[in-house]
Design a protein around this motif. Sequence first.
Motif, PDB file in Angstrom:
ATOM      1  N   PRO A   1      14.481  -2.143   4.794  1.00 57.29           N
ATOM      2  CA  PRO A   1      15.562  -1.477   3.864  1.00 57.29           C
ATOM      3  C   PRO A   1      15.297  -1.104   2.457  1.00 57.29           C
ATOM      4  O   PRO A   1      14.663  -0.623   1.216  1.00 57.29           O
ATOM      5  N   LEU A   2      14.857  -2.933   2.029  1.00 55.50           N
ATOM      6  CA  LEU A   2      14.742  -2.862   0.949  1.00 55.50           C
ATOM      7  C   LEU A   2      13.192  -2.030   0.119  1.00 55.50           C
ATOM      8  O   LEU A   2      12.837  -1.722  -0.718  1.00 55.50           O
ATOM      9  N   TYR A   3      12.065  -2.154   1.015  1.00 51.46           N
ATOM     10  CA  TYR A   3      11.544  -1.334   0.987  1.00 51.46           C
ATOM     11  C   TYR A   3      11.614  -0.285   0.666  1.00 51.46           C
ATOM     12  O   TYR A   3      10.589   0.694  -0.037  1.00 51.46           O
ATOM     13  N   LEU A   4      12.106   0.790   1.741  1.00 47.91           N
ATOM     14  CA  LEU A   4      12.776   2.301   1.499  1.00 47.91           C
ATOM     15  C   LEU A   4      13.186   2.101   0.285  1.00 47.91           C
ATOM     16  O   LEU A   4      13.192   3.363  -0.887  1.00 47.91           O
TER      17      LEU A   4
ATOM     18  N   CYS B   1      13.437   0.991  -2.573  1.00 51.92           N
ATOM     19  CA  CYS B   1      12.575   0.664  -4.383  1.00 51.92           C
ATOM     20  C   CYS B   1      11.424   2.036  -3.527  1.00 51.92           C
ATOM     21  O   CYS B   1      10.048   2.197  -4.398  1.00 51.92           O
ATOM     22  N   GLY B   2      11.524   2.791  -2.906  1.00 50.65           N
ATOM     23  CA  GLY B   2      10.795   4.188  -2.963  1.00 50.65           C
ATOM     24  C   GLY B   2       9.714   4.531  -2.271  1.00 50.65           C
ATOM     25  O   GLY B   2       8.750   5.222  -1.731  1.00 50.65           O
ATOM     26  N   GLY B   3       9.520   4.053  -1.134  1.00 51.66           N
ATOM     27  CA  GLY B   3       8.596   3.541   0.074  1.00 51.66           C
ATOM     28  C   GLY B   3       6.736   3.930   0.034  1.00 51.66           C
ATOM     29  O   GLY B   3       6.271   3.361  -1.430  1.00 51.66           O
ATOM     30  N   ILE B   4       6.079   4.351   0.054  1.00 49.05           N
ATOM     31  CA  ILE B   4       4.925   4.269  -0.103  1.00 49.05           C
ATOM     32  C   ILE B   4       4.288   4.758  -1.475  1.00 49.05           C
ATOM     33  O   ILE B   4       4.905   5.725  -1.433  1.00 49.05           O
ATOM     34  N   GLY B   5       4.011   4.076  -2.030  1.00 50.51           N
ATOM     35  CA  GLY B   5       3.323   4.868  -3.520  1.00 50.51           C
ATOM     36  C   GLY B   5       3.450   3.811  -4.100  1.00 50.51           C
ATOM     37  O   GLY B   5       4.208   3.040  -4.125  1.00 50.51           O
TER      38      GLY B   5
END
Length: 135
Positions: A101-104, A106-110
Amino acid sequence: MAWTLPNTLAGLLLGVGAMAAGARAAWQPAELALVFNRYPWGPGGALTLGNVILNTGHGLQVPCRTYACRAGRSDAPPVVLADHERAHVLQYMVLGPLFLPLYLLCGGIGVRNRFERAADRYAATGAGWWPWPRP
């Protein structure tokens, strides 16, 4: 490792399912992960889920460009994919089920994602895998 077990189980399900299509599993102690090489699905590179790394290549000891390089923000030399993915394993081990959830959020892959920038920093320097500044 117990804290991130739900993520690891998801990675195991995907990895074991991919073995029928040619993926090969190997425990890699340096990465603290079970690595499924030759993972047959995805755009290339690797994906970490807990203590499992799904890698589309034949091994993790290959050079890869950082996200900043891919975005044209840097001309830094390539890093080793294993080092980048090890940073994600460490992030998962601290954050457990909160990682995705935190990774997503923060913007996902990129390149804008602080988790990816931290993994690139760790791969380049051997330090700094935590995505937030220390207090």
